[in-house]
Design a protein around this motif. Sequence first.
Motif, PDB file in Angstrom:
ATOM      1  N   VAL A  40      31.097 -23.364  12.578  1.00  0.00           N
ATOM      2  CA  VAL A  40      30.283 -22.235  13.035  1.00  0.00           C
ATOM      3  C   VAL A  40      29.292 -22.676  14.114  1.00  0.00           C
ATOM      4  CG1 VAL A  40      28.560 -20.505  12.349  1.00  0.00           C
ATOM      5  CG2 VAL A  40      30.504 -21.008  10.850  1.00  0.00           C
ATOM      6  N   PHE A  41      28.637 -23.808  13.910  1.00  0.00           N
ATOM      7  CA  PHE A  41      27.538 -24.219  14.773  1.00  0.00           C
ATOM      8  C   PHE A  41      27.961 -25.076  15.957  1.00  0.00           C
ATOM      9  CE2 PHE A  41      25.559 -23.889  10.435  1.00  0.00           C
ATOM     10  CZ  PHE A  41      25.060 -22.613  10.646  1.00  0.00           C
ATOM     11  N   GLY A  42      29.248 -25.405  16.054  1.00  0.00           N
ATOM     12  CA  GLY A  42      29.758 -26.140  17.207  1.00  0.00           C
ATOM     13  C   GLY A  42      29.287 -27.581  17.251  1.00  0.00           C
ATOM     14  N   ARG A  43      29.176 -28.109  18.479  1.00  0.00           N
ATOM     15  CA  ARG A  43      28.776 -29.509  18.685  1.00  0.00           C
ATOM     16  C   ARG A  43      27.321 -29.695  18.280  1.00  0.00           C
ATOM     17  NH1 ARG A  43      31.006 -32.942  22.514  1.00  0.00           N
ATOM     18  NH2 ARG A  43      29.648 -34.339  21.383  1.00  0.00           N
ATOM     19  N   MET A  44      27.088 -30.718  17.482  1.00  0.00           N
ATOM     20  CA  MET A  44      25.720 -31.038  17.080  1.00  0.00           C
ATOM     21  C   MET A  44      25.530 -32.547  17.084  1.00  0.00           C
ATOM     22  SD  MET A  44      24.729 -28.362  14.052  1.00  0.00           S
ATOM     23  CE  MET A  44      25.874 -28.974  12.818  1.00  0.00           C
ATOM     24  N   ASN A  45      24.343 -32.970  17.483  1.00  0.00           N
ATOM     25  CA  ASN A  45      24.017 -34.392  17.444  1.00  0.00           C
ATOM     26  C   ASN A  45      23.550 -34.770  16.036  1.00  0.00           C
ATOM     27  OD1 ASN A  45      21.336 -33.533  17.189  1.00  0.00           O
ATOM     28  ND2 ASN A  45      20.873 -33.886  19.351  1.00  0.00           N
ATOM     29  N   ARG A  46      23.211 -36.019  15.851  1.00  0.00           N
ATOM     30  CA  ARG A  46      22.818 -36.511  14.543  1.00  0.00           C
ATOM     31  C   ARG A  46      21.580 -35.784  14.008  1.00  0.00           C
ATOM     32  NH1 ARG A  46      20.142 -38.052  11.192  1.00  0.00           N
ATOM     33  NH2 ARG A  46      19.720 -39.786   9.942  1.00  0.00           N
ATOM     34  N   LYS A  47      20.627 -35.494  14.881  1.00  0.00           N
ATOM     35  CA  LYS A  47      19.411 -34.815  14.427  1.00  0.00           C
ATOM     36  C   LYS A  47      19.730 -33.397  13.933  1.00  0.00           C
ATOM     37  CE  LYS A  47      14.624 -33.963  15.536  1.00  0.00           C
ATOM     38  NZ  LYS A  47      13.523 -34.212  16.453  1.00  0.00           N
ATOM     39  N   LYS A  48      20.586 -32.651  14.662  1.00  0.00           N
ATOM     40  CA  LYS A  48      20.940 -31.289  14.225  1.00  0.00           C
ATOM     41  C   LYS A  48      21.745 -31.329  12.930  1.00  0.00           C
ATOM     42  CE  LYS A  48      19.355 -28.115  17.006  1.00  0.00           C
ATOM     43  NZ  LYS A  48      18.327 -27.193  16.584  1.00  0.00           N
ATOM     44  N   TRP A  49      22.719 -32.250  12.844  1.00  0.00           N
ATOM     45  CA  TRP A  49      23.466 -32.386  11.598  1.00  0.00           C
ATOM     46  C   TRP A  49      22.505 -32.744  10.462  1.00  0.00           C
ATOM     47  CZ3 TRP A  49      27.852 -30.873   9.626  1.00  0.00           C
ATOM     48  CH2 TRP A  49      28.945 -30.617  10.469  1.00  0.00           C
ATOM     49  N   GLY A  50      21.567 -33.644  10.741  1.00  0.00           N
ATOM     50  CA  GLY A  50      20.603 -34.046   9.731  1.00  0.00           C
ATOM     51  C   GLY A  50      19.714 -32.896   9.278  1.00  0.00           C
ATOM     52  N   LYS A  51      19.358 -32.029  10.214  1.00  0.00           N
ATOM     53  CA  LYS A  51      18.538 -30.870   9.864  1.00  0.00           C
ATOM     54  C   LYS A  51      19.336 -29.894   9.002  1.00  0.00           C
ATOM     55  CE  LYS A  51      15.146 -27.903  12.077  1.00  0.00           C
ATOM     56  NZ  LYS A  51      14.570 -27.476  13.352  1.00  0.00           N
ATOM     57  N   LEU A  52      20.582 -29.645   9.401  1.00  0.00           N
ATOM     58  CA  LEU A  52      21.434 -28.742   8.625  1.00  0.00           C
ATOM     59  C   LEU A  52      21.680 -29.290   7.224  1.00  0.00           C
ATOM     60  CD1 LEU A  52      23.317 -26.300   8.273  1.00  0.00           C
ATOM     61  CD2 LEU A  52      25.133 -27.674   9.347  1.00  0.00           C
ATOM     62  N   ILE A  53      22.031 -30.567   7.127  1.00  0.00           N
ATOM     63  CA  ILE A  53      22.338 -31.162   5.823  1.00  0.00           C
ATOM     64  C   ILE A  53      21.093 -31.193   4.943  1.00  0.00           C
ATOM     65  CG2 ILE A  53      23.037 -33.296   4.652  1.00  0.00           C
ATOM     66  CD1 ILE A  53      25.345 -31.585   5.964  1.00  0.00           C
ATOM     67  N   TYR A  54      19.948 -31.561   5.502  1.00  0.00           N
ATOM     68  CA  TYR A  54      18.724 -31.557   4.705  1.00  0.00           C
ATOM     69  C   TYR A  54      18.461 -30.153   4.159  1.00  0.00           C
ATOM     70  CZ  TYR A  54      14.003 -31.847   3.060  1.00  0.00           C
ATOM     71  OH  TYR A  54      12.904 -31.765   2.253  1.00  0.00           O
ATOM     72  N   LYS A  55      18.537 -29.161   5.037  1.00  0.00           N
ATOM     73  CA  LYS A  55      18.265 -27.778   4.643  1.00  0.00           C
ATOM     74  C   LYS A  55      19.256 -27.304   3.571  1.00  0.00           C
ATOM     75  CE  LYS A  55      17.361 -23.368   6.947  1.00  0.00           C
ATOM     76  NZ  LYS A  55      17.282 -22.713   8.261  1.00  0.00           N
ATOM     77  N   HIS A  56      20.527 -27.668   3.727  1.00  0.00           N
ATOM     78  CA  HIS A  56      21.577 -27.257   2.798  1.00  0.00           C
ATOM     79  C   HIS A  56      21.395 -27.914   1.424  1.00  0.00           C
ATOM     80  CE1 HIS A  56      25.919 -27.378   1.371  1.00  0.00           C
ATOM     81  NE2 HIS A  56      25.616 -26.097   1.390  1.00  0.00           N
ATOM     82  N   VAL A  57      21.215 -29.239   1.406  1.00  0.00           N
ATOM     83  CA  VAL A  57      21.071 -29.947   0.136  1.00  0.00           C
ATOM     84  C   VAL A  57      19.771 -29.523  -0.549  1.00  0.00           C
ATOM     85  CG1 VAL A  57      20.849 -32.220  -0.960  1.00  0.00           C
ATOM     86  CG2 VAL A  57      22.545 -31.876   0.839  1.00  0.00           C
ATOM     87  N   ASP A  58      18.702 -29.387   0.217  1.00  0.00           N
ATOM     88  CA  ASP A  58      17.429 -28.922  -0.341  1.00  0.00           C
ATOM     89  C   ASP A  58      17.598 -27.550  -0.999  1.00  0.00           C
ATOM     90  OD1 ASP A  58      14.356 -28.881  -0.511  1.00  0.00           O
ATOM     91  OD2 ASP A  58      14.767 -27.105   0.727  1.00  0.00           O
ATOM     92  N   HIS A  59      18.297 -26.650  -0.320  1.00  0.00           N
ATOM     93  CA  HIS A  59      18.553 -25.307  -0.859  1.00  0.00           C
ATOM     94  C   HIS A  59      19.244 -25.389  -2.224  1.00  0.00           C
ATOM     95  CE1 HIS A  59      20.104 -21.168  -1.029  1.00  0.00           C
ATOM     96  NE2 HIS A  59      21.297 -21.698  -1.234  1.00  0.00           N
ATOM     97  N   HIS A  60      20.276 -26.218  -2.312  1.00  0.00           N
ATOM     98  CA  HIS A  60      21.020 -26.309  -3.566  1.00  0.00           C
ATOM     99  C   HIS A  60      20.249 -27.061  -4.646  1.00  0.00           C
ATOM    100  CE1 HIS A  60      24.550 -24.085  -2.569  1.00  0.00           C
ATOM    101  NE2 HIS A  60      24.692 -24.759  -1.443  1.00  0.00           N
ATOM    102  N   LEU A  61      19.426 -28.018  -4.264  1.00  0.00           N
ATOM    103  CA  LEU A  61      18.594 -28.672  -5.278  1.00  0.00           C
ATOM    104  C   LEU A  61      17.566 -27.699  -5.836  1.00  0.00           C
ATOM    105  CD1 LEU A  61      18.133 -32.191  -3.676  1.00  0.00           C
ATOM    106  CD2 LEU A  61      19.443 -31.627  -5.731  1.00  0.00           C
ATOM    107  N   ARG A  62      16.982 -26.863  -4.981  1.00  0.00           N
ATOM    108  CA  ARG A  62      16.070 -25.826  -5.461  1.00  0.00           C
ATOM    109  C   ARG A  62      16.806 -24.833  -6.363  1.00  0.00           C
ATOM    110  NH1 ARG A  62      14.573 -22.745  -1.637  1.00  0.00           N
ATOM    111  NH2 ARG A  62      15.578 -23.755   0.121  1.00  0.00           N
ATOM    112  N   GLN A  63      18.081 -24.603  -6.066  1.00  0.00           N
ATOM    113  CA  GLN A  63      18.903 -23.716  -6.902  1.00  0.00           C
ATOM    114  C   GLN A  63      18.945 -24.223  -8.339  1.00  0.00           C
ATOM    115  OE1 GLN A  63      23.005 -23.756  -5.689  1.00  0.00           O
ATOM    116  NE2 GLN A  63      23.575 -22.009  -6.944  1.00  0.00           N
ATOM    117  N   PHE A  64      18.876 -25.540  -8.497  1.00  0.00           N
ATOM    118  CA  PHE A  64      18.927 -26.150  -9.833  1.00  0.00           C
ATOM    119  C   PHE A  64      17.557 -26.684 -10.277  1.00  0.00           C
ATOM    120  CE2 PHE A  64      23.289 -25.673  -8.875  1.00  0.00           C
ATOM    121  CZ  PHE A  64      23.888 -25.446 -10.096  1.00  0.00           C
ATOM    122  N   GLY A  65      16.493 -26.138  -9.704  1.00  0.00           N
ATOM    123  CA  GLY A  65      15.148 -26.465 -10.154  1.00  0.00           C
ATOM    124  C   GLY A  65      14.591 -27.765  -9.649  1.00  0.00           C
ATOM    125  N   GLU A  66      15.223 -28.356  -8.690  1.00  0.00           N
ATOM    126  CA  GLU A  66      14.735 -29.603  -8.104  1.00  0.00           C
ATOM    127  C   GLU A  66      14.309 -29.325  -6.696  1.00  0.00           C
ATOM    128  OE1 GLU A  66      14.003 -32.434  -9.516  1.00  0.00           O
ATOM    129  OE2 GLU A  66      14.736 -31.765 -11.436  1.00  0.00           O
TER     130      GLU A  66
END
Length: 151
Positions: free
Chosen positions: A125-151
């Motif tokens: 969906v988001f096309g070409r991304m550098n390490r910082k953009k991938w890192g921002k997406l992954i942090y946001k995604h994993v954080d979202h799911h950890l909050r989903q489970f109370g972490e």
Amino acid sequence: MPYLTQHTAKDLIERVNRLTPGSQRKWGKMNVMQMLAHCTAAIKMAFAEEAPVKTMSEPMAAFARWMFIDLLPFPKGGVPTAEELDATKKLVVTDDFEYEKQSLIEQIERLTSTPDDHYFKPHPVFGRMNRKKWGKLIYKHVDHHLRQFGE
């Protein structure tokens, strides 16, 4: 919004390590093991090890990156998930909690240690991304799911 650095990765890993096989979701459909496998597969997508590479046109991808990575929080009700990453349908999930947890930790560490100039495969969906953009997406995604489970 933070992105994946050594410091933020340490925080995510500590939160992952607090999960247990009995951790209960606050919203959504996935159980804790499905969530771990889903997050692992999402990181592997950066390395073209999961999910097909079907990208939008660059103007649409740039708009989507801005909206969903930089601007909006992940909604609790969820965002449509690629079939290959859907742990309630197609994604294979083991019945080994420690394996699923360790796999996610390894992928977080892998992305964190990847050089800034690494060539990442385009996101569907988001096309070409550098390490910082991938890192921002992954942090946001994993954080979202950890909050989903109370972490």
